[in-house]
Design an enzyme around this catalytic site. Structure first.
Site, PDB file in Angstrom:
ATOM      1  N   ASP A 156      -7.109  -2.038   3.990  1.00 31.78           N
ATOM      2  CA  ASP A 156      -6.127  -3.047   3.585  1.00 31.78           C
ATOM      3  C   ASP A 156      -6.433  -4.428   4.168  1.00 31.78           C
ATOM      4  O   ASP A 156      -5.809  -5.412   3.765  1.00 31.78           O
ATOM      5  CB  ASP A 156      -4.720  -2.631   4.020  1.00 31.78           C
TER       6      ASP A 156
ATOM      7  N   ASP B 123      -1.493  -0.814   6.035  1.00 35.78           N
ATOM      8  CA  ASP B 123      -1.695  -0.308   7.391  1.00 35.78           C
ATOM      9  C   ASP B 123      -3.122   0.128   7.681  1.00 35.78           C
ATOM     10  O   ASP B 123      -3.471   0.361   8.836  1.00 35.78           O
ATOM     11  CB  ASP B 123      -0.751   0.880   7.655  1.00 35.78           C
TER      12      ASP B 123
ATOM     13  N   ASP C 127       0.884  -1.158   0.000  1.00 34.20           N
ATOM     14  CA  ASP C 127       0.000   0.000   0.000  1.00 34.20           C
ATOM     15  C   ASP C 127       0.929   1.216   0.000  1.00 34.20           C
ATOM     16  O   ASP C 127       2.098   1.106   0.373  1.00 34.20           O
ATOM     17  CB  ASP C 127      -0.867  -0.021   1.257  1.00 34.20           C
TER      18      ASP C 127
END
Length: 625
Positions: A519, A515, A327
């Site tokens: 996600d 995080d 990410d």
């Protein structure tokens, strides 16, 4: 003290064994009496052997007939049966010493996992008006205010209501450098106040605190076994009865051969002795103990570096990873907007004007602008929120528009065409329907982000990617700056999941690093899910297989290094233990190795395997940040 007590009985047994051998060799008359000698060695034997024999019977009662306890009991009692008293004692003595050393090594490895988090306080100082009440953390409620003095450990998670303060966060992050936490920010249980008395408003009850959750994950980790561990335990259950049968055949086959070959002289005592050697050397304890210990040691070494594996299966899995997908926001970037450029077109104090207009907004962009401004006292009136576009306001007789490019388009205000090509976030400004400039904001890369990608490539990772909900142009720019193979933007959580599933269909062993709450689905889908735990959401941390307790993406490379190192140690122990055992077995069957050689080889192999397993504690795993 417990360790010293564990060696008292073996020490006495060792003294009796050595003194008995010396007296026998010296020909001391009273000791040469067979009954005295037998009683002497029986005492030496029972000091160390009674516990093992008891364990053997308890295992049999539970249905586990062919345990290592039974192997050692049969071997040592068999040695007594053929008159080899010293060797019978030696088998049990050195087995017990080896087991004690193994237990100490296992305890040390387990302690290393929890040592950084096990020191949670047993009390909290609750502020009650002018009084300070000492309570158990479990008695403290959300909303209570607790006081923490310098050197004391924070008992519960909360919000810092005192001025900025410095905290030692090693218990949670593995980092020794103190961290300065601003007023209003989160303080977690397990941190230590460094140099001032602080007050914290509790936001989580004790059982939901950061340190409690980490301990819970550590406890669960011991129940998640790696494939090598599972195989060895299954192997031992089959291996031990096979060894017993082979030991019986060592005696029976020569006897049967002597019946058909009159020239072969069968000596029962000699072949029974060889069978006992076979039993001793075949004990699987070196494998059964050293392999779980290797994984414990790997998990412990990782925890000291702020990396929490939720089980040895994930420690084993990460060394196979060949693709790492990240990410972007909060993982490779700081997740905080900062002002990087201001373009003025005839308005010298543009930043202060925009800051005054944004003053009442809680939006991250507004907060970034306010943090960069000097805090002027410009009088702003008629502030109006325009959802999805920005704000309008009045300053004196002037009408201001502050927001996105769409806001200028909506009001038919012309602006430079190149603004539409800027990938970063911009706040454009217009005064009385005339474009006057913009403020450029960006989410900056973390210090170790670029080094992370370089390290992953050195470790043999074939492909790295970024999946983000941010604009494609911005994601592409970050990917190019870091050297990532591909960057995909404008993605919803479900699209991220489909992309990861597509990569997995290409037979890639994929790790995803994220995080945020969004996600969690893709973390669960990945072969290995890694959560950035420093600022990461609770959902992401709970879903992930590995939690990095700092905000350093370079710890992903460190985690892979630890996984590979642990894997190498495990298989070194397997090959070494099996190789040595086969060699001594062959020598024993040929009559070359005696019982003493078998004892020392068995215990020696076990101890060397244990020492090798704990070697990861002292390995220098290069860290850049």
């Amino acid at each position: 003290m417990e360790n010293i007590k564990a060696f008292i009985r073996p020490a006495i047994s060792f003294v009796l064994l050595i003194s008995g051998i010396i007296m026998h060799k010296a020909g001391v008359n009273w000791f040469l009496n067979e009954w005295i000698m037998l009683c002497w060695y029986i005492v030496a034997f029972f000091l160390v052997g009674i516990g093992v024999i008891k364990e053997a019977f308890e295992s049999i009662a539970k249905g586990d007939v062919f345990s290592e306890f039974m192997l050692m009991s049969v071997a040592s009692i068999g040695a007594f049966a053929i008159g080899e008293f010293p060797e019978g004692v030696a088998v049990m003595l050195f087995y017990c010493v080896g087991e004690t050393l193994q237990d100490m090594a296992v305890d040390r490895a387990k302690d290393s996992i929890t040592s950084l988090v096990a020191l949670r306080p047993d009390h909290a100082c609750v502020v009650n008006g002018d009084e300070i009440l000492t309570k158990s953390p479990e008695e403290v409620n959300i909303g209570d205010v607790i006081e923490v003095k310098p050197g004391e450990r924070v008992a519960l998670d909360g919000e810092l209501i005192s001025d900025n303060a410095s905290f030692n966060t090693a218990a949670l992050t593995g980092e020794s450098v103190p961290q300065v936490i601003d007023k209003g920010k989160d303080v977690l249980a397990g941190m230590i106040s460094m140099d001032s008395v602080v007050r914290i408003k509790v936001t989580r009850i004790a059982k939901e605190s950061a340190i409690a959750r980490i301990l819970h994950m550590v406890e669960e980790a011991s129940n998640r076994k790696a494939e090598a561990e599972i195989f060895i335990h299954k192997f031992a259950r089959v291996y031990t009865p096979v060894v017993i049968v082979l030991a019986v055949l060592v005696v029976v086959l020569p006897y049967l051969f002597s019946l058909v070959n009159i020239h072969f002289d069968f000596d029962f005592k000699e072949w029974f002795y060889r069978a006992l050697i076979f039993l001793v050397i075949s004990c699987p304890c070196a494998l059964v103990v050293s392999i779980p210990l290797s994984f414990f040691a790997g998990i412990g070494a990782a925890s000291k570096k702020g990396i929490l594996f939720k089980g040895s299966n994930y420690l084993d899995a990460i060394q196979y990873v060949d693709t790492v997908v990240f990410d972007k926001t909060g993982t490779l970037t700081r997740g905080v907007f900062t002002v990087v450029k201001i373009e003025n077109k005839g308005e010298d104090d543009l930043l202060e004007v925009v800051a005054a207009i944004e003053k009442s907004s809680n939006h991250p962009i507004a907060q970034a602008i306010l943090a960069h401004s000097k805090g002027s006292n410009i009088n702003v009136t008629e502030i109006k929120d325009l959802p999805g576009f920005g704000l309008s306001a009045s300053i004196g007789e002037d009408k201001w528009l502050v927001g996105t490019i769409r806001l200028l388009d909506r009001n038919y205000i012309t602006y430079p065409e190149e603004l539409a090509q800027i990938p970063e976030t911009i706040v454009v400004c217009a005064k009385n329907k005339t474009y006057v400039g913009y403020i450029l904001l960006a989410d900056t890369l973390k210090d170790d982000a670029k080094q992370t990608i370089l390290e992953l490539k050195k470790l043999g990772i074939r492909r790295t990617e970024i999946l983000s909900g941010d604009k494609q142009a911005l994601v592409t720019k970050v990917a190019e700056e870091l050297g990532v193979d591909a960057g995909y933007g404008d993605l919803l959580p479900e699209v991220k999941v489909k992309h990861v599933q597509m990569l997995k269909s290409e037979e890639r062993d994929l790790a995803f690093v994220g995080d945020g709450i969004n996600d969690a689905p893709v973390l669960a889908t990945s072969y290995v899910g890694i959560a950035m735990g420093g600022l990461g959401s609770d959902v992401a941390i709970e879903t992930a297989d590995i939690v990095i307790q700092t905000d350093q993406p370079s710890k992903v490379a460190t985690a892979i290094k630890i996984g590979k190192k642990t894997h190498n140690i495990v298989y070194q122990n397997i090959y070494f233990a099996i190789g040595i055992k086969i060699l001594i077995m062959v020598l024993g069957l040929c009559g070359i190795a005696n019982m003493w050689g078998a004892v020392f080889a068995d215990v020696g192999v076990a101890l060397l395997a244990i020492l090798n397993a704990t070697r990861i504690f002292y390995s220098k795993l290069k860290s850049y940040y």
